[in-house]
Design an enzyme around this catalytic site. Structure first.
Site, PDB file in Angstrom:
ATOM      1  N   ASN A 261      38.725  11.328  35.146  1.00 54.83           N
ATOM      2  CA  ASN A 261      38.456  12.724  35.886  1.00 54.83           C
ATOM      3  C   ASN A 261      39.156  13.904  35.210  1.00 54.83           C
ATOM      4  O   ASN A 261      38.845  14.959  35.894  1.00 54.83           O
ATOM      5  CB  ASN A 261      38.530  12.431  37.224  1.00 54.83           C
ATOM      6  CG  ASN A 261      39.765  12.475  38.028  1.00 54.83           C
ATOM      7  OD1 ASN A 261      40.665  12.171  36.939  1.00 54.83           O
ATOM      8  ND2 ASN A 261      39.998  12.496  39.043  1.00 54.83           N
TER       9      ASN A 261
ATOM     10  N   ASP B  57      42.319   9.990  40.824  1.00 55.60           N
ATOM     11  CA  ASP B  57      41.399   9.688  42.231  1.00 55.60           C
ATOM     12  C   ASP B  57      42.327   8.770  43.129  1.00 55.60           C
ATOM     13  O   ASP B  57      42.791   9.043  44.116  1.00 55.60           O
ATOM     14  CB  ASP B  57      40.159   9.022  42.268  1.00 55.60           C
ATOM     15  CG  ASP B  57      39.228   9.720  41.673  1.00 55.60           C
ATOM     16  OD1 ASP B  57      39.164  11.261  41.877  1.00 55.60           O
ATOM     17  OD2 ASP B  57      37.977   9.444  41.303  1.00 55.60           O
TER      18      ASP B  57
ATOM     19  N   LYS C 278      31.891  10.664  34.255  1.00 55.55           N
ATOM     20  CA  LYS C 278      33.348  10.244  34.270  1.00 55.55           C
ATOM     21  C   LYS C 278      33.639   9.022  33.130  1.00 55.55           C
ATOM     22  O   LYS C 278      34.813   8.843  32.654  1.00 55.55           O
ATOM     23  CB  LYS C 278      33.848   9.706  35.723  1.00 55.55           C
ATOM     24  CG  LYS C 278      33.981  10.839  36.565  1.00 55.55           C
ATOM     25  CD  LYS C 278      34.760  10.350  37.932  1.00 55.55           C
ATOM     26  CE  LYS C 278      34.621  11.326  39.044  1.00 55.55           C
ATOM     27  NZ  LYS C 278      35.318  10.978  40.175  1.00 55.55           N
TER      28      LYS C 278
ATOM     29  N   ILE D 117      36.882   8.585  52.111  1.00 51.62           N
ATOM     30  CA  ILE D 117      36.963   9.246  51.190  1.00 51.62           C
ATOM     31  C   ILE D 117      35.650  10.293  51.327  1.00 51.62           C
ATOM     32  O   ILE D 117      35.501  11.181  50.413  1.00 51.62           O
ATOM     33  CB  ILE D 117      36.896   8.607  49.726  1.00 51.62           C
ATOM     34  CG1 ILE D 117      35.655   8.175  49.464  1.00 51.62           C
ATOM     35  CG2 ILE D 117      38.073   7.576  49.628  1.00 51.62           C
ATOM     36  CD1 ILE D 117      35.477   7.805  47.819  1.00 51.62           C
TER      37      ILE D 117
ATOM     38  N   GLY E 236      32.417   0.688  43.941  1.00 51.13           N
ATOM     39  CA  GLY E 236      31.926   1.638  42.731  1.00 51.13           C
ATOM     40  C   GLY E 236      33.191   2.114  42.102  1.00 51.13           C
ATOM     41  O   GLY E 236      34.305   1.788  42.246  1.00 51.13           O
ATOM     42  N   GLY E 237      32.999   3.390  41.256  1.00 48.52           N
ATOM     43  CA  GLY E 237      34.069   4.065  40.582  1.00 48.52           C
ATOM     44  C   GLY E 237      35.336   4.274  41.616  1.00 48.52           C
ATOM     45  O   GLY E 237      36.419   4.225  41.108  1.00 48.52           O
ATOM     46  N   ALA E 238      34.695   4.888  42.741  1.00 47.11           N
ATOM     47  CA  ALA E 238      36.036   5.439  43.790  1.00 47.11           C
ATOM     48  C   ALA E 238      36.765   4.159  44.318  1.00 47.11           C
ATOM     49  O   ALA E 238      38.049   4.261  44.171  1.00 47.11           O
ATOM     50  CB  ALA E 238      35.281   6.130  44.946  1.00 47.11           C
TER      51      ALA E 238
ATOM     52  N   ASP F 140      47.269   4.629  31.899  1.00 49.48           N
ATOM     53  CA  ASP F 140      46.884   3.491  32.499  1.00 49.48           C
ATOM     54  C   ASP F 140      45.899   3.557  33.656  1.00 49.48           C
ATOM     55  O   ASP F 140      45.011   2.770  34.137  1.00 49.48           O
ATOM     56  CB  ASP F 140      48.023   2.747  33.453  1.00 49.48           C
ATOM     57  CG  ASP F 140      48.839   1.986  32.221  1.00 49.48           C
ATOM     58  OD1 ASP F 140      48.348   1.874  31.048  1.00 49.48           O
ATOM     59  OD2 ASP F 140      49.998   1.790  32.408  1.00 49.48           O
TER      60      ASP F 140
END
Ligand code: ATR
Length: 274
Positions: free
Chosen positions: A93, A108, A72, A219, A134-136, A84
């Site tokens: 993603n 996401d 990613k 999630i 984290g990324g999420a 953005d």
């Protein structure tokens, strides 16, 4: 059996590994449902080959790709244009190959918000507590910030929560060991950590202090109902499961590649849950 033609539109998902991905099932269900001459395939690409392979796939006629772990961040770098959502998340993603170059976005946050609304939850109901940094957490936090919702991050490693909060002002930070005691201040609790996932440690998060109208979103989608969501249900709180986010985050890519905005419904949920 599905027959392809000389003009079949191609898209896919790339990861390393990629065999666990549910995206081919989701997109091919939609292709079949809408009678579209298209195919969506898994593409295992090694990290060291990623940067060279993506432009080649664009040249080979692919309409675009989904990108999953561990690509990613690398996907961000191969883009000619990012929106953005990608910029705020620092990760991509969804890639769309266009005549003017590779466009990247991060769906996401969109998927998370769409899933909340699908469950009748207003993201603006009140302050949000996000577990994880984290990324999420970044993608979801960025989308909630766009909605103007007050956000607080809490994370085992406090430096990561602080870094994320300063990237998304005026987000706040809460010490990890205060997450249970402070819960009463929030309208929405979101688990973005890997805790509670199959083969991962359990999430310790008592809901004793929750307000009666708290929404609890996870999630994690394997298991479909995490221990956190079971506890929320038992207490009469509103649970929002993670699989819906996965389904909704797939919508913008499909629309861009195949020219039709697909519907997330019960049939798709069952197919993806299998
Ligand atoms: P992703 O990009 O999918 O969000 P990640 O960057 O690896 O994945 O983030 C995983 C999150 O789960 C992080 O917030 C991580 O906390 P740290 O930043 O402290 O590593 C959290 N996490 C993973 N295992 C954990 C554990 N045993 N206890 C608490 N948090 C954990």
């Amino acid at each position: 059996m599905k027959l392809f033609t000389g003009s079949t539109r191609l898209a896919g998902v790339t990861g390393w590994p990629v065999s666990h991905s549910r995206s081919p099932r989701i997109h091919n269900t939609w292709l079949q449902r809408y009678g579209i001459d298209g195919a969506y395939v898994p593409l295992p690409i090694r990290p060291e080959d990623f940067a060279a392979t993506i432009p080649a796939l664009a040249k080979a006629g692919f309409a675009g790709l989904n990108v999953t772990i561990p690509h990613k961040e690398a996907a961000f770098s191969v883009c000619d244009h990012v929106d953005d959502s990608a910029r705020l998340a620092g990760a991509v993603n969804t890639l769309v190959f266009t005549p003017t170059g590779i466009q990247g976005s991060n769906t996401d946050g969109f998927g998370f918000l769409a899933n909340l609304r699908h469950h009748g939850v207003n993201p603006k109901a009140g302050p949000v507590l996000i577990l994880g940094a984290g990324g999420a957490a970044r993608g979801i936090g960025a989308a909630l910030r766009e909605e103007g919702v007050p956000i607080t991050f809490t994370n085992r490693t406090p430096e990561r929560a602080a870094a994320l909060a300063s990237a998304l002002p005026p987000a706040k930070v809460l010490a990890w060991d205060k997450r249970e005691a402070a819960l009463g201040d929030y309208a929405l609790l979101i688990n973005t950590t890997s805790l509670g996932m199959a083969h991962q440690p359990a999430l310790t998060m008592s809901l004793d202090r929750a307000a009666g109208d708290l929404t609890v979103a996870d999630i994690v989608f394997a298991p479909l109902e995490t221990a956190l969501l079971t506890e929320a249900k038992q207490r009469g709180l509103k649970p929002v499961e993670g699989l819906g986010m996965l389904l909704h985050q797939a919508v913008p890519g499909f629309a861009a590649w195949f020219g039709l905005t697909p519907t997330v419904d019960e049939e798709l949920y069952k197919i993806a849950a299998k």
